[in-house]
Motif scaffolding. Structure first.
Motif, short mmCIF file in Angstrom:
data_model
loop_
_atom_site.label_atom_id
_atom_site.label_comp_id
_atom_site.label_asym_id
_atom_site.label_seq_id
_atom_site.Cartn_x
_atom_site.Cartn_y
_atom_site.Cartn_z
N ARG A 175 -12.29 -5.20 -59.61
CA ARG A 175 -12.88 -6.37 -60.27
C ARG A 175 -12.49 -7.66 -59.55
O ARG A 175 -13.34 -8.53 -59.29
CB ARG A 175 -12.46 -6.42 -61.73
CG ARG A 175 -13.00 -7.63 -62.48
CD ARG A 175 -12.57 -7.60 -63.94
NE ARG A 175 -13.18 -6.47 -64.62
CZ ARG A 175 -14.41 -6.52 -65.15
NH1 ARG A 175 -15.14 -7.62 -65.04
NH2 ARG A 175 -14.90 -5.47 -65.76
N PHE A 176 -11.21 -7.78 -59.23
CA PHE A 176 -10.72 -9.01 -58.58
C PHE A 176 -11.40 -9.23 -57.24
O PHE A 176 -11.89 -10.32 -56.95
CB PHE A 176 -9.20 -8.92 -58.39
CG PHE A 176 -8.63 -10.08 -57.61
CD1 PHE A 176 -8.46 -11.31 -58.21
CD2 PHE A 176 -8.28 -9.93 -56.27
CE1 PHE A 176 -7.94 -12.39 -57.50
CE2 PHE A 176 -7.77 -10.99 -55.55
CZ PHE A 176 -7.59 -12.22 -56.16
N ARG A 177 -11.45 -8.18 -56.41
CA ARG A 177 -12.06 -8.33 -55.09
C ARG A 177 -13.55 -8.64 -55.19
O ARG A 177 -14.08 -9.46 -54.44
CB ARG A 177 -11.84 -7.06 -54.27
CG ARG A 177 -10.41 -6.87 -53.79
CD ARG A 177 -10.30 -5.71 -52.80
NE ARG A 177 -10.69 -4.45 -53.40
CZ ARG A 177 -9.86 -3.67 -54.08
NH1 ARG A 177 -8.61 -4.03 -54.28
NH2 ARG A 177 -10.28 -2.51 -54.57
N SER A 178 -14.23 -7.99 -56.12
CA SER A 178 -15.67 -8.23 -56.28
C SER A 178 -15.95 -9.65 -56.72
O SER A 178 -16.92 -10.28 -56.27
CB SER A 178 -16.25 -7.23 -57.29
OG SER A 178 -16.09 -5.91 -56.84
N GLU A 179 -15.11 -10.17 -57.59
CA GLU A 179 -15.30 -11.54 -58.06
C GLU A 179 -14.94 -12.56 -56.98
O GLU A 179 -15.52 -13.65 -56.92
CB GLU A 179 -14.44 -11.78 -59.30
CG GLU A 179 -14.92 -11.02 -60.53
CD GLU A 179 -13.99 -11.16 -61.71
OE1 GLU A 179 -14.43 -10.89 -62.84
OE2 GLU A 179 -12.81 -11.55 -61.51
N GLN A 180 -14.00 -12.20 -56.10
CA GLN A 180 -13.56 -13.12 -55.07
C GLN A 180 -14.56 -13.26 -53.94
O GLN A 180 -14.87 -14.37 -53.51
CB GLN A 180 -12.20 -12.66 -54.50
CG GLN A 180 -11.03 -12.87 -55.44
CD GLN A 180 -10.73 -14.32 -55.69
OE1 GLN A 180 -10.56 -15.12 -54.76
NE2 GLN A 180 -10.66 -14.69 -56.96
N ASP A 181 -15.07 -12.12 -53.42
CA ASP A 181 -15.92 -12.21 -52.24
C ASP A 181 -17.37 -11.80 -52.46
O ASP A 181 -18.22 -11.99 -51.59
CB ASP A 181 -15.33 -11.39 -51.08
CG ASP A 181 -15.29 -9.89 -51.37
OD1 ASP A 181 -15.88 -9.46 -52.38
OD2 ASP A 181 -14.68 -9.15 -50.59
N GLY A 182 -17.67 -11.21 -53.63
CA GLY A 182 -19.03 -10.84 -53.94
C GLY A 182 -19.57 -9.66 -53.17
O GLY A 182 -20.76 -9.33 -53.27
N ALA A 183 -18.70 -9.00 -52.38
CA ALA A 183 -19.15 -7.84 -51.60
C ALA A 183 -19.51 -6.67 -52.51
O ALA A 183 -18.82 -6.42 -53.50
CB ALA A 183 -18.06 -7.42 -50.61
N THR A 184 -20.60 -5.97 -52.19
CA THR A 184 -21.04 -4.87 -53.04
C THR A 184 -20.53 -3.51 -52.58
O THR A 184 -20.33 -2.62 -53.40
CB THR A 184 -22.58 -4.80 -53.08
OG1 THR A 184 -23.07 -4.49 -51.77
CG2 THR A 184 -23.17 -6.14 -53.55
N TYR A 185 -20.36 -3.34 -51.27
CA TYR A 185 -19.92 -2.07 -50.70
C TYR A 185 -20.85 -0.90 -51.10
O TYR A 185 -20.40 0.23 -51.24
CB TYR A 185 -18.48 -1.74 -51.11
CG TYR A 185 -17.46 -2.71 -50.56
CD1 TYR A 185 -17.10 -2.69 -49.21
CD2 TYR A 185 -16.86 -3.66 -51.38
CE1 TYR A 185 -16.17 -3.58 -48.70
CE2 TYR A 185 -15.93 -4.56 -50.88
CZ TYR A 185 -15.58 -4.52 -49.54
OH TYR A 185 -14.66 -5.41 -49.04
N HIS A 186 -22.11 -1.20 -51.30
CA HIS A 186 -23.06 -0.15 -51.67
C HIS A 186 -23.14 0.93 -50.59
O HIS A 186 -23.11 2.13 -50.89
CB HIS A 186 -24.45 -0.74 -51.89
CG HIS A 186 -24.57 -1.56 -53.15
ND1 HIS A 186 -23.89 -1.27 -54.31
CD2 HIS A 186 -25.33 -2.66 -53.42
CE1 HIS A 186 -24.20 -2.14 -55.24
NE2 HIS A 186 -25.07 -3.01 -54.73
N ASP A 187 -23.27 0.52 -49.34
CA ASP A 187 -23.43 1.48 -48.25
C ASP A 187 -22.19 2.37 -48.11
O ASP A 187 -22.31 3.58 -47.87
CB ASP A 187 -23.69 0.76 -46.93
CG ASP A 187 -25.05 0.09 -46.90
OD1 ASP A 187 -25.92 0.45 -47.72
OD2 ASP A 187 -25.25 -0.81 -46.05
N GLU A 188 -21.01 1.76 -48.26
CA GLU A 188 -19.77 2.52 -48.11
C GLU A 188 -19.63 3.58 -49.20
O GLU A 188 -19.24 4.73 -48.92
CB GLU A 188 -18.56 1.57 -48.14
CG GLU A 188 -18.41 0.67 -46.93
CD GLU A 188 -19.27 -0.58 -47.00
OE1 GLU A 188 -19.12 -1.45 -46.12
OE2 GLU A 188 -20.09 -0.70 -47.95
#
Length: 227
Positions: A175-188
């Motif tokens: 949650r923290f990382r997603s809120e900080q940088d907005g990266a989705t990491y869908h492909d990964e």
């Protein structure tokens, strides 16, 4: 769950709730049914249900959250103790631990997964992608459950018990990382799931390791910027 006999009601209801948690029907990180719902499910009184829930709170398996409900935080009392310890650990240390755990779990899952595991992983991946832009909480939950489902697919009960104790801090970190940088990491995530589904342990381990490498690099960047 089935209505219970009118003997040792609290103990019986407590054991039924514990069984729901251990079976995975109530996953770590999920909210359990409300007291009225549990009263109806078990056929017992509200006080009995409340005492049973409280017993599992004391055991470290459940956590009451004011205004939100009661959540599963561990599949055992031992896991609850570990969860408390991990809650105070440094993020770098947790990521390094996850790198070892997730990489090995991915390799095992690719070797041992069955059709149920495959269906679960595909459903969770679809949920994560579908919810990302319109239901962030649900997307984070699906993200966490993908990583847990990979451990489930390893079919190693000890591994799962230990990993479950990490889930609350894993969820908080995601949650923290997603809120900080907005990266989705869908492909990964899609690549990781596909490697497990394809039954390719080398690729699954490599993808998991690379993914955690990227998270570690991101952590170092955020940590440096916060100084």
């Amino acid at each position: 769950m089935q209505p219970v006999r009118r003997t040792s009601l609290i103990a019986q209801v407590t054991e039924q709730l514990r069984a729901e948690i251990r079976s995975g029907r109530w996953a770590v990180g999920s909210r359990i049914p409300t007291e009225p719902e549990l009263t109806e499910l078990t056929g017992t009184g509200r006080n009995t249900v409340r005492e049973a829930v409280q017993a599992l709170v004391h055991a470290g398996m459940l956590e009451r959250r004011q205004g939100s409900g009661t959540y599963v935080i561990s599949t055992s009392s031992l896991g609850g103790t570990l969860s408390e310890y991990f809650a105070d650990a440094q993020q770098r240390d947790l990521l390094e631990l996850r790198q070892a755990l997730d990489t090995t779990a991915a390799r095992l899952a690719a070797t041992r997964r069955d059709e149920t595991d495959i269906a679960t992983l595909r459903r969770l991946l679809e949920d994560r992608t579908r919810f990302w832009d319109n239901d962030f909480d649900a997307a984070i939950e699906a993200d966490v459950q993908i990583h847990r489902a990979i451990v489930v697919a390893s079919h190693n009960a000890v591994y799962l018990e230990f990993y479950d104790s990490l889930l609350p801090v894993i969820a908080a970190g995601i949650r923290f990382r997603s809120e900080q940088d907005g990266a989705t990491y869908h492909d990964e995530h899609a690549e990781l799931v596909q490697a497990v589904v394809d039954g390719d342990p080398d690729r699954a381990g490599r993808v998991a390791n690379c993914f955690l490498d990227s998270l570690m690099a991101e952590y170092r960047t955020l940590d440096t910027n916060s100084e």
